[in-house]
Write an enzyme that holds these catalytic residues in place. Structure first.
Site: not given
Ligand code: NAD
Length: 258
Positions: A37, A44, A113, A128
């Protein structure tokens, strides 16, 4: 007992987590969208995240790719444009430095990414998939993502050069299985790890969300760096609440000094 930064003990918690990393013969990181981010790529589920702009069912499922490809491609065209403008941040750089100094054995990432590799990390397990490649779900052809960006830029449908079926970015969609070899490698790394450092994941998407428990059950110290609570905070010995870009550089600096 877990040391939590929200108890106002962030410096102490970072120092203790750094000691665990410094003493560990094999450490592994598990990263999620929160890692990127601060590179300008929305995660997400946070406010302002991708699922606030788009409904995942409409843009990120295999069904969406098959039934409403225009919505699917529009979502990925926007993601690819954002990615083209993104660069690794200080958190990615800190993890790359940790690996280069021999103190981090691998990064397991849910991110597609490529920013860990762009920062110089070498042992990266992508759970993923990735946005570097296009993939044909029909004949399993893979090639450069340029096939998709160029076709969409020209207003045409990205078609497989081998079988002419529609191609998608080589990412794992909802309703698809994770690449099994990558998940096995990730699980194996978590079983062997003396420390698992989890950064920027809501730990809501399985099976990646199970990995902290796998590591803990095999004796690892678990460190969670996240700006909000996760459902697996109870599994961690250290919960460092804050931005990855603010926590990882001092954490890594403290490991290097230890
Ligand atoms: P997420 O968005 O669910 O969680 C991100 C977490 O990081 C949140 O808890 C947020 O509070 C925290 N955060 C945000 N910025 C931050 C920062 N600068 N420092 C510390 N914490 C921070 O993402 P996730 O856990 O990676 O989701 C799981 C995975 O699910 C994704 O990575 C993705 O690959 C996968 N997914 C894929 C698709 C797709 O397009 N096929 C769809 C949905 C999910």
């Amino acid at each position: 007992m877990a040391v939590r930064s929200d108890e106002g003990r962030i410096h102490h918690a970072i120092a203790q987590a750094a000691s665990a990393l410094a003493a560990s013969p094999f450490s592994v990181a598990l990263t999620g969208a929160g890692m990127s981010t601060e590179s300008g790529l929305p995660d997400f589920r946070s406010p302002g995240g991708l699922w606030g702009e788009d409904d995942p069912v409409e843009v990120a499922t295999l069904t969406a790719f098959r039934r409403t490809p225009e919505k699917f491609y529009d979502f990925y065209q926007r993601r690819l444009a954002r990615l083209a403008a993104a660069a690794p941040n200080v958190g990615h750089q800190a993890l790359a430095e940790l690996e280069a100094s021999g103190r981090l054995g691998a990064i397991i990432t849910q991110n597609v990414d490529g920013l860990h590799q762009a920062a110089g990390s070498r042992q990266v397990i992508e759970l993923h998939g990735n946005l570097r490649e296009a993939a044909c779900p029909q004949c399993q052809w893979t090639g450069s993502i340029r096939l998709i960006t160029e076709a969409l830029g020209a207003g045409t449908v990205p078609a497989c050069p081998r079988c002419a079926a529609r191609v998608k970015p080589n990412v794992v969609l909802f309703e698809e299985l994770l690449p099994q070899a990558a998940y096995r490698q990730a699980e194996d790394a978590c079983r062997r790890a003396a420390v698992l450092l989890v950064v920027g994941s809501s730990l809501q998407v399985t099976p990646a969300a199970w990995l902290p428990q796998v590591a803990r059950q095999h004796g690892a110290t678990v460190i969670i760096v996240n700006d909000e609570p996760t459902p697996f905070d109870h599994v961690a010995q250290f919960v460092l609440r804050g931005r990855a870009g603010a926590i990882l550089p001092p954490l890594v600096a403290a490991v290097q000094k230890a």
